[in-house]
Design an enzyme around this catalytic site. Structure first.
Site, short mmCIF file in Angstrom:
data_model
loop_
_atom_site.label_atom_id
_atom_site.label_comp_id
_atom_site.label_asym_id
_atom_site.label_seq_id
_atom_site.Cartn_x
_atom_site.Cartn_y
_atom_site.Cartn_z
N SER A 65 -12.69 -4.41 78.30
CA SER A 65 -13.89 -4.87 77.99
C SER A 65 -14.25 -6.20 78.74
O SER A 65 -15.23 -6.58 79.14
CB SER A 65 -14.33 -4.83 76.48
OG SER A 65 -14.22 -3.70 75.85
N HIS A 90 -15.68 1.46 82.34
CA HIS A 90 -15.81 1.11 80.93
C HIS A 90 -16.86 1.85 80.10
O HIS A 90 -17.98 2.04 80.20
CB HIS A 90 -16.33 -0.54 81.03
CG HIS A 90 -16.42 -1.16 79.91
ND1 HIS A 90 -17.67 -1.50 79.36
CD2 HIS A 90 -15.53 -1.48 78.92
CE1 HIS A 90 -17.43 -2.26 78.21
NE2 HIS A 90 -16.41 -2.07 77.92
N GLU A 141 -19.82 2.14 82.76
CA GLU A 141 -19.84 1.34 83.84
C GLU A 141 -18.79 1.15 84.70
O GLU A 141 -17.63 1.00 84.10
CB GLU A 141 -19.99 -0.33 83.15
CG GLU A 141 -21.31 -0.25 82.01
CD GLU A 141 -21.19 -1.66 81.52
OE1 GLU A 141 -22.27 -2.57 81.76
OE2 GLU A 141 -20.69 -2.16 80.54
N ASN A 181 -22.76 -6.68 78.69
CA ASN A 181 -22.37 -7.85 77.97
C ASN A 181 -22.73 -9.00 78.62
O ASN A 181 -23.16 -10.15 78.13
CB ASN A 181 -21.06 -8.12 77.84
CG ASN A 181 -20.77 -7.04 76.61
OD1 ASN A 181 -21.41 -6.69 75.68
ND2 ASN A 181 -19.64 -6.47 76.37
P1 NAD Z 1 -6.52 0.29 70.01
O1 NAD Z 1 -6.04 -0.87 69.58
O2 NAD Z 1 -7.25 0.93 69.15
O3 NAD Z 1 -5.53 1.13 70.76
C1 NAD Z 1 -4.57 0.89 71.74
C2 NAD Z 1 -3.66 1.88 71.85
O4 NAD Z 1 -2.85 1.71 72.84
C3 NAD Z 1 -2.72 1.94 70.49
O5 NAD Z 1 -2.73 3.27 70.04
C4 NAD Z 1 -1.45 1.39 70.93
O6 NAD Z 1 -0.32 2.17 70.41
C5 NAD Z 1 -1.51 1.88 72.60
N1 NAD Z 1 -0.57 1.31 73.46
C6 NAD Z 1 -0.12 -0.15 73.29
N2 NAD Z 1 0.68 -0.38 74.36
C7 NAD Z 1 0.65 0.70 75.26
C8 NAD Z 1 1.49 1.22 76.61
N3 NAD Z 1 1.93 0.06 77.11
N4 NAD Z 1 0.97 2.32 77.06
C9 NAD Z 1 0.08 3.24 76.26
N5 NAD Z 1 -0.29 3.03 74.76
C10 NAD Z 1 0.08 1.76 74.61
O7 NAD Z 1 -7.58 -0.32 71.10
P2 NAD Z 1 -8.97 0.10 71.60
O8 NAD Z 1 -9.89 -0.64 70.68
O9 NAD Z 1 -8.85 1.49 71.88
O10 NAD Z 1 -9.10 -0.75 72.99
C11 NAD Z 1 -8.49 -0.22 74.05
C12 NAD Z 1 -8.99 -0.61 75.29
O11 NAD Z 1 -10.56 -0.34 75.42
C13 NAD Z 1 -9.14 -2.22 75.46
O12 NAD Z 1 -9.11 -2.58 76.73
C14 NAD Z 1 -10.51 -2.50 74.96
O13 NAD Z 1 -11.10 -3.84 75.52
C15 NAD Z 1 -11.37 -1.53 75.34
N6 NAD Z 1 -12.51 -1.05 74.80
C16 NAD Z 1 -12.51 -1.13 73.51
C17 NAD Z 1 -13.73 -0.74 72.65
C18 NAD Z 1 -13.88 -0.58 71.25
O14 NAD Z 1 -15.20 -0.88 70.83
N7 NAD Z 1 -12.89 -0.41 70.49
C19 NAD Z 1 -15.08 -0.38 73.75
C20 NAD Z 1 -14.84 -0.53 74.87
C21 NAD Z 1 -13.53 -0.76 75.58
#
Ligand code: NAD
Length: 298
Positions: A120, A141, A153, A192
């Protein structure tokens, strides 16, 4: 460049949604994580997502069953990526963790694989060299609640191959997204880049005692025809996220952000009013005042 096999790395909030949405549109999906626990949780999540897709998208039981059956789970990085046309990274928003991930991925993934980050706030150029294939790396994204808020995006960095970029635009469309190409690297993408200054301006009107949240929202809604104002949006995004964005700015001695952080801490965070998720923020839920018929009449 044909995409058939997709590996999603990270089975958290977004990774599970991306995996489900991609499989729903008939791609073969492998969901990879570093341990079994998140994968077990993902299996339960897929059951609840099945219900959501049936209710919101009128999916049939057969469609959701097939969606789940097209997804395989893995904790073996090499095995999970060995035949991937596309690898979507959705691991924690931490530059160090992502760098390490891309260095490893660059070594084990087949030459044909395209890598996309769902980050993000971090820019693809921060990891392009680590991937070992900068021309096949870019950002894709998604938004939370991908089936409903279906924006994608797509943003490359300076040396992303335009053909790879176009392939990902087509892929985004193929999984039911509204593809939003971005031609130059930009922190915050499009959404954003618009939303953060908008919320900042609304907060300035409030913390400087120019007006109150309901009046500010009312002004925006009536004058622009929008169905929601900035404070209604804050409740949906979640007060914690709004707090975190301002806290980062406050830590760089931004006086306005410091004022906002103090207000959010005292009036919302300390009182457990975190927006829609807790039933109360700037408005009370499930029926916020701004949705009532007479909000714009008085
Ligand atoms: P999250 O914390 O819910 O999940 C992350 C997952 O990655 C976990 O299950 C963890 O065990 C796993 N992980 C950690 N290290 C790892 C590795 N080396 N290899 C594989 N898996 C690994 O995070 P999220 O909220 O899903 O966010 C993930 C990405 O998506 C981030 O970059 C975030 O900015 C982006 N994002 C999140 C949202 C949101 O609303 N949550 C929206 C858009 C984008």
């Amino acid at each position: 460049m044909k995409i058939k096999n997709v590996t999603v790395c990270g089975a958290g909030v977004l990774g599970t949604q991306i995996a489900f949405q991609t499989s729903f549109h008939k791609f073969n999906v492998i969901l990879y994580d570093i341990s079994e626990e998140p994968l077990e949780k993902a299996k339960a999540k897929f059951k609840s997502l099945s219900e959501v897709y049936k209710t919101n998208l009128h999916a049939t039981q057969q469609q959701v069953d097939q969606t789940i059956s097209r997804i395989t789970f893995s904790t073996d990085f090499k095995e999970a990526t060995k035949d991937a046309d596309l690898i979507i990274e959705a691991i924690p928003e931490n530059a160090k963790i992502k760098k390490k991930f891309y260095v490893q991925l660059g070594k084990i993934a087949p030459v044909k694989s395209i890598f996309c980050t769902n980050s993000s706030t971090l820019l693809p150029s921060m990891f392009a060299q680590e991937t070992g294939r900068p021309e096949r790396f870019l950002a894709l994204h998604f938004a939370n609640n991908i089936w409903k808020l279906n924006t994608a995006e797509i943003m490359g960095h300076k040396t992303t191959d335009p053909k790879v970029f176009d392939t990902i635009v087509e892929f985004a469309k193929a999984i039911g997204m509204i593809a939003l190409p971005i031609y130059k690297e930009q922190p915050g993408y499009i959404l954003n880049s618009l939303l953060v200054p908008f919320i900042r301006s609304a907060m300035a009107l409030y913390v400087n005692d120019i007006s109150d949240p309901a009046t500010i929202d009312k002004t925006w809604m009536k004058a622009s025809g929008a169905p929601i104002g900035p404070f209604g949006i804050c409740d949906i995004v979640g007060i914690t996220t709004i707090y975190n964005i301002n806290k980062m700015a406050a830590d760089t001695k931004d006086a306005h952000a410091q004022k906002v952080v103090k207000m959010l801490q005292e009036n919302f965070i300390d009182k457990g009013k975190l927006g829609v998720p807790t039933g109360e923020g700037f408005y009370s839920y499930p029926n916020p005042a701004y949705e009532s018929a007479d909000f714009l009449k008085q």
